[in-house]
Design a protein around this motif. Sequence first.
Motif, PDB file in Angstrom:
ATOM      1  N   VAL A   1       0.862  -1.190   0.000  1.00  0.00           N
ATOM      2  CA  VAL A   1       0.000   0.000   0.000  1.00  0.00           C
ATOM      3  C   VAL A   1       0.894   1.233   0.000  1.00  0.00           C
ATOM      4  O   VAL A   1       1.576   1.515   0.988  1.00  0.00           O
ATOM      5  N   GLU A   2       0.880   1.985  -1.092  1.00  0.00           N
ATOM      6  CA  GLU A   2       1.750   3.158  -1.224  1.00  0.00           C
ATOM      7  C   GLU A   2       0.978   4.469  -1.194  1.00  0.00           C
ATOM      8  O   GLU A   2       1.468   5.473  -0.704  1.00  0.00           O
ATOM      9  N   LYS A   3      -0.239   4.474  -1.721  1.00  0.00           N
ATOM     10  CA  LYS A   3      -1.055   5.689  -1.733  1.00  0.00           C
ATOM     11  C   LYS A   3      -2.166   5.530  -0.699  1.00  0.00           C
ATOM     12  O   LYS A   3      -3.061   4.701  -0.857  1.00  0.00           O
ATOM     13  N   LEU A   4      -2.099   6.365   0.353  1.00  0.00           N
ATOM     14  CA  LEU A   4      -3.017   6.210   1.479  1.00  0.00           C
ATOM     15  C   LEU A   4      -4.264   7.079   1.390  1.00  0.00           C
ATOM     16  O   LEU A   4      -5.166   6.944   2.221  1.00  0.00           O
ATOM     17  N   HIS A   5      -4.316   7.979   0.427  1.00  0.00           N
ATOM     18  CA  HIS A   5      -5.479   8.861   0.320  1.00  0.00           C
ATOM     19  C   HIS A   5      -6.555   8.246  -0.576  1.00  0.00           C
ATOM     20  O   HIS A   5      -6.319   7.258  -1.265  1.00  0.00           O
ATOM     21  N   LYS A   6      -7.748   8.860  -0.506  1.00  0.00           N
ATOM     22  CA  LYS A   6      -8.785   8.516  -1.464  1.00  0.00           C
ATOM     23  C   LYS A   6      -8.313   8.972  -2.851  1.00  0.00           C
ATOM     24  O   LYS A   6      -7.621   9.972  -2.945  1.00  0.00           O
ATOM     25  N   PRO A   7      -8.664   8.256  -3.916  1.00  0.00           N
ATOM     26  CA  PRO A   7      -9.526   7.071  -3.994  1.00  0.00           C
ATOM     27  C   PRO A   7      -8.763   5.751  -3.884  1.00  0.00           C
ATOM     28  O   PRO A   7      -9.364   4.693  -3.828  1.00  0.00           O
ATOM     29  N   TRP A   8      -7.425   5.840  -3.856  1.00  0.00           N
ATOM     30  CA  TRP A   8      -6.612   4.624  -3.927  1.00  0.00           C
ATOM     31  C   TRP A   8      -6.804   3.728  -2.711  1.00  0.00           C
ATOM     32  O   TRP A   8      -6.853   2.505  -2.841  1.00  0.00           O
ATOM     33  N   ILE A   9      -6.905   4.344  -1.520  1.00  0.00           N
ATOM     34  CA  ILE A   9      -7.052   3.541  -0.307  1.00  0.00           C
ATOM     35  C   ILE A   9      -8.361   2.755  -0.331  1.00  0.00           C
ATOM     36  O   ILE A   9      -8.459   1.670   0.257  1.00  0.00           O
TER      37      ILE A   9
END
Length: 652
Positions: A490-498
């Motif tokens: 998990v590299e991108k913790l913000h929406k929408p990726w999370i």
Amino acid sequence: MVYDFKIIEDEILKFWKDKSIYEKVKKKNTNGEKYYFLDGPPYTSGRVHIGTAWNKSLKDMVLRYKRAWGFNVWDRAGYDMHGLPTEYKAQEKLNLRYKQDIEKFGVANFIAECRSLALQNLELMNKDFERIGVWMDFENAYQSISPSFIGGVWWLIKKAHENKRLYEGFRSVAWDYFHQTALAKHELEYKSVLDKSIFWKFKVKDKDNEYLVTWSTTPWTVAYNLGIMVHPDFDYVKVKIKNEIWIVAKALAAPFIQAVVGEKLVVIDEFKGSELEGLKYEHPFYNELKQHYDKIMKESKKAFTVVLSEEYVDLGAGTGLVHMAPGCGPEDYEIGHKNGIPPWNNLTESGYYPDDMGKFSGRHAKDDNDSFIEDLDKSGSLIAVTEVEHDYPFGQRSNKPVLFRATKQWFLKVEDLKKEMIKENDKIKWVPKAAYNAFNSWLENLRDNSITKQRFWGTPVPIWRNVSDENDYLVIGSIEELEKLSGKKVEKLHKPWIDEVIIKKEGKTYKRIPDVLDVWVDAGSASWNCLDYPKNKELFDKLFPADFILEGKDQIRGWFNLLMVASMIAMKKPSFKEVYMHGFVQDAQGRKMSKSLGNYILPQEVIDKYGADTFRYYAIGGANPGTDLNYNDKDVKVKFANLGILWNLNSY
């Protein structure tokens, strides 16, 4: 020699940079006594305003003093970077007015713009602080948008869950209809407003001419009325008005009947409020909203009856009978919940009545407020309309009057911690004493507050819910835990990726709830996030809790509050030992600085005209602890002249 501050200050700043003076001072004190200064993170809103410049000047004075005495000062700067202000600026830039516009534009694109704005503003603010001459660790400033910081916030939420202090509740909460999100208590600003207040009557069931008379300053909530509150110990009376009998509080009968209604007071009966409990009444909008009201009456035997309340009925205004809409206010919710009356409120996120509300459908709760008065009048229930000046909550970010709306939110449970917090607060040194008193008062009235927001740019709530069972959920305490459970990097913790990260466990599928955390939760975790805890346990053990914090008086309900709440929930101890609190920067007449008043001034304007040393000299000694600094250009000129004399003596 002429005191040319522009040349002098530029040369000093260049000398500090070229010779690494700040770094050398830090190195010199490496073996000194540890001193943990925690920087309250300013919001990355752009150029530094004059209050923040004053704040950082005061902080720099303290830190320089401590370094001069040989202390090994931890002085990492920090920035608050999530939240509505950045979202709002991104929306303005991209011409996106509503949440739906953001979704059409693409959440990923919108988040990228928010990140870009926050980082650009951080760089601008770093330069502003350095120009003022502040010595802090800006190169390594903590950022609430970084993965490590988000991990530290998730750790708090997991600790709250483990300590049984995290829960989901369906409550009536303050709602920002412009930004379409819930607001916590500390995000409200109360303003004195002039509103229309209404007196109207509810017909007592099975009585031809008997009525319960109520009063309200929010006509839009009448449709959501499900009960009437009276005080059990107050005296109430029946008064005869023409061929009708009205029930009101005895103490308010004369001013209401004679002054508001303009009739002669004729009392025909007197009794205690407790005798009214359970009395049924008819709603004037019943025919229009029959499907809703019938359903509610099947669920609740006490709907549309008189209920008792000692807490929320007073004799300060109105009639002594209080209109209760459990879905439209926290007090109404409490009494409704106590009596098994549901918090019904089906307003849309933007504050409109939905399609199934008959003639009310499509109306806006605030913008169409007067139309509900007209409907009451047409029903024959309206008695009088008067204007009243009162305090009303506004959204801190939108500057719009809030609505109260029943929604599901996640809460931190703190009310039963109040006594312990007050006890711990007695050990903290507050300057001035008024700051201690104010914070103590805040703690005494502390309530469980929602921590979730229905927005985009924020720390994602680390709760993954079973898609088949809403009562089954996982609270994630770190990025590593999420990676282990999801089996993915998990590299991108913000929406929408999370939101694309799915957890499969024991044959069950878990997806993240869509909310983000209140930005103040980020700030509340700063006391350990500043030290890179929980990853860096060694540094935390050496320095925590903070020796000193310094902020303005607005942080009583803001940062001071969340620092205390967060650390008490996570670690059962305060996160700071000493506090200095200053006031606000006002104009020379003591008025709030405002662009509309033409009295707003940027620190850059003062520094360009008189220099950073003049500004610091003036600001640092300009006000006593806890009091406001009334900026006066004449006084600044005096300080500038004094520095000129000092410089000339030095040159001589």
